[in-house]
Scaffold this motif. Structure first.
Motif, PDB file in Angstrom:
ATOM      1  N   SER A 147      41.023 -18.304  14.079  1.00  0.00           N
ATOM      2  CA  SER A 147      39.647 -18.681  15.048  1.00  0.00           C
ATOM      3  C   SER A 147      38.629 -17.528  14.889  1.00  0.00           C
ATOM      4  CB  SER A 147      40.075 -18.932  16.605  1.00  0.00           C
ATOM      5  OG  SER A 147      40.788 -17.601  17.199  1.00  0.00           O
ATOM      6  N   ILE A 148      39.403 -16.364  14.616  1.00  0.00           N
ATOM      7  CA  ILE A 148      38.315 -15.236  14.287  1.00  0.00           C
ATOM      8  C   ILE A 148      37.745 -15.220  13.046  1.00  0.00           C
ATOM      9  CG2 ILE A 148      38.685 -12.723  13.881  1.00  0.00           C
ATOM     10  CD1 ILE A 148      40.672 -12.618  16.143  1.00  0.00           C
ATOM     11  N   ASP A 159      36.281 -14.484  24.022  1.00  0.00           N
ATOM     12  CA  ASP A 159      37.158 -14.632  22.942  1.00  0.00           C
ATOM     13  C   ASP A 159      38.178 -15.539  23.086  1.00  0.00           C
ATOM     14  OD1 ASP A 159      35.769 -12.087  21.986  1.00  0.00           O
ATOM     15  OD2 ASP A 159      37.415 -10.612  22.587  1.00  0.00           O
ATOM     16  N   LEU A 160      38.520 -15.763  24.017  1.00  0.00           N
ATOM     17  CA  LEU A 160      39.724 -16.879  24.456  1.00  0.00           C
ATOM     18  C   LEU A 160      38.865 -18.269  24.220  1.00  0.00           C
ATOM     19  CD1 LEU A 160      41.532 -15.161  27.130  1.00  0.00           C
ATOM     20  CD2 LEU A 160      42.282 -15.356  24.709  1.00  0.00           C
ATOM     21  N   GLU A 161      37.665 -18.296  24.645  1.00  0.00           N
ATOM     22  CA  GLU A 161      37.219 -19.579  24.793  1.00  0.00           C
ATOM     23  C   GLU A 161      36.630 -19.991  23.383  1.00  0.00           C
ATOM     24  OE1 GLU A 161      36.169 -21.874  26.896  1.00  0.00           O
ATOM     25  OE2 GLU A 161      37.515 -20.901  28.177  1.00  0.00           O
ATOM     26  N   ILE A 162      36.591 -19.036  22.669  1.00  0.00           N
ATOM     27  CA  ILE A 162      35.854 -19.046  21.017  1.00  0.00           C
ATOM     28  C   ILE A 162      37.207 -19.604  20.426  1.00  0.00           C
ATOM     29  CG2 ILE A 162      35.586 -17.889  18.752  1.00  0.00           C
ATOM     30  CD1 ILE A 162      33.609 -16.060  20.507  1.00  0.00           C
ATOM     31  N   ARG A 163      38.457 -18.964  20.663  1.00  0.00           N
ATOM     32  CA  ARG A 163      39.736 -19.357  20.007  1.00  0.00           C
ATOM     33  C   ARG A 163      39.906 -20.885  20.233  1.00  0.00           C
ATOM     34  NH1 ARG A 163      45.194 -16.675  21.487  1.00  0.00           N
ATOM     35  NH2 ARG A 163      45.079 -17.556  23.485  1.00  0.00           N
ATOM     36  N   LYS A 164      39.921 -21.279  21.661  1.00  0.00           N
ATOM     37  CA  LYS A 164      40.061 -22.561  22.204  1.00  0.00           C
ATOM     38  C   LYS A 164      39.456 -23.572  21.345  1.00  0.00           C
ATOM     39  CE  LYS A 164      40.307 -25.318  26.186  1.00  0.00           C
ATOM     40  NZ  LYS A 164      40.243 -25.309  27.704  1.00  0.00           N
ATOM     41  N   GLN A 218      27.619 -22.104  14.642  1.00  0.00           N
ATOM     42  CA  GLN A 218      27.137 -20.918  14.292  1.00  0.00           C
ATOM     43  C   GLN A 218      27.794 -19.920  15.223  1.00  0.00           C
ATOM     44  OE1 GLN A 218      23.031 -20.894  15.757  1.00  0.00           O
ATOM     45  NE2 GLN A 218      22.738 -18.729  15.273  1.00  0.00           N
ATOM     46  N   ALA A 219      28.079 -19.003  14.284  1.00  0.00           N
ATOM     47  CA  ALA A 219      29.056 -17.811  14.824  1.00  0.00           C
ATOM     48  C   ALA A 219      28.696 -17.126  15.864  1.00  0.00           C
ATOM     49  CB  ALA A 219      29.053 -16.640  13.407  1.00  0.00           C
ATOM     50  N   LYS A 220      29.633 -17.036  17.026  1.00  0.00           N
ATOM     51  CA  LYS A 220      29.241 -16.404  18.324  1.00  0.00           C
ATOM     52  C   LYS A 220      29.791 -14.874  18.331  1.00  0.00           C
ATOM     53  CE  LYS A 220      29.967 -20.432  20.700  1.00  0.00           C
ATOM     54  NZ  LYS A 220      30.834 -21.491  21.709  1.00  0.00           N
TER      55      LYS A 220
END
Length: 201
Positions: A69-70, A20-25, A80-82
Motif C-alpha cells: 500500500s505504501i 495512513d491506515l485509511e490509505i492502506r485500507k 493520485q498519490a496522497k
C-alpha cells in the motif's frame, strides 16, 4: 558474513497515523479487486529495516498489505498519490536481490512483469523478492535468495560455484526496501537457463 537479522517484536503498523491506515485500507481493497485470490497478506510475516548501527541489521515486523500500500500510494498508479507520514516513508521491507554472473561472464538482468503488484515493467536484479520470516520466525536472507533462484530461474545449489553476501541497501520510493544483496556465479550459460524455464511452461 551476516545473512540474518535481529527482529524487534513491534509491528510497523503501530507507528502509522489514522490517515495512513485509511490509505492502506483503500489501496488494499483496490488491489484485491484487481488481483483477486492471487494476492494475500499474512500478519507480521515480513520485516522492515529499522536500524543498522554497529553492524547489526534490525527489522521491525510488518506485512505485505502494509508494504504494497505504501509502494502503490507512492507511484500513484491506483489513484493520485496522497501525502504520507514520516512513518510510511520509513518502510524498508525485508528483501533479497542477486546479481547472477553466467559462465561466459555475462550478467543476467530481468524485466518485471507489467502486471506486478508494484514496481512493474522495471529492470531488476537477476533474481530477488521479499524475504518472509521462516518457520522459526527469523529472517533468513541467504535461504530466501536460494528460494528465488530456484523458483524464478530454476537454478539449484549444484549449479552455483559461489555465492557472496555483498551488503544491504536502504531504498526509498518506489522500492521502499531494506534489501540484502548477493553476488552469485554459476556454471550455466544463458541458453541453459532459458531451456529450463521453457520446459516449465
Amino acid at each position: 558474513e551476516n545473512n540474518s537479522a535481529r527482529i524487534i517484536l513491534r509491528d510497523f503498523s503501530l507507528d502509522l497515523t489514522k490517515e495512513d491506515l485509511e490509505i492502506r485500507k483503500d489501496i488494499w481493497k483496490r488491489l484485491v479487486k484487481i488481483h483477486g485470490g492471487k494476492i494475500f497478506s499474512k500478519p507480521v510475516s515480513l520485516g522492515s529495516l529499522h536500524d543498522s548501527q554497529y553492524g547489526t541489521f534490525t527489522y521491525k515486523l510488518t506485512d505485505f498489505m502494509t508494504y504494497v500500500s505504501i509502494a502503490k500510494n507512492y507511484d500513484g498508479s491506483l489513484f493520485q498519490a496522497k501525502p504520507m507520514s514520516h512513518a510510511m516513508n520509513a518502510m524498508r521491507v525485508s528483501a533479497v536481490g542477486g546479481t547472477l554472473i553466467l559462465a561466459d561472464g555475462f550478467i543476467l538482468a530481468v524485466r518485471r512483469a507489467k502486471k506486478s503488484t508494484h514496481v512493474g515493467d522495471m529492470i531488476d536484479a537477476s533474481a530477488g523478492g521479499l524475504c518472509l520470516r521462516d518457520e522459526n520466525g527469523n529472517l533468513n536472507f541467504e535461504g530466501a535468495m536460494w528460494e528465488k533462484l530456484s523458483r524464478e530461474l530454476k537454478i539449484s545449489k549444484r549449479d552455483v560455484t559461489s555465492i557472496y553476501w555483498t551488503g544491504v541497501h536502504s531504498a526509498r520510493g518506489p522500492d521502499f526496501s531494506g534489501t540484502y544483496t548477493f553476488k552469485i556465479k554459476t556454471r550455466l550459460r544463458m541458453e541453459d537457463i532459458k531451456r529450463r524455464m521453457d520446459n516449465e511452461t
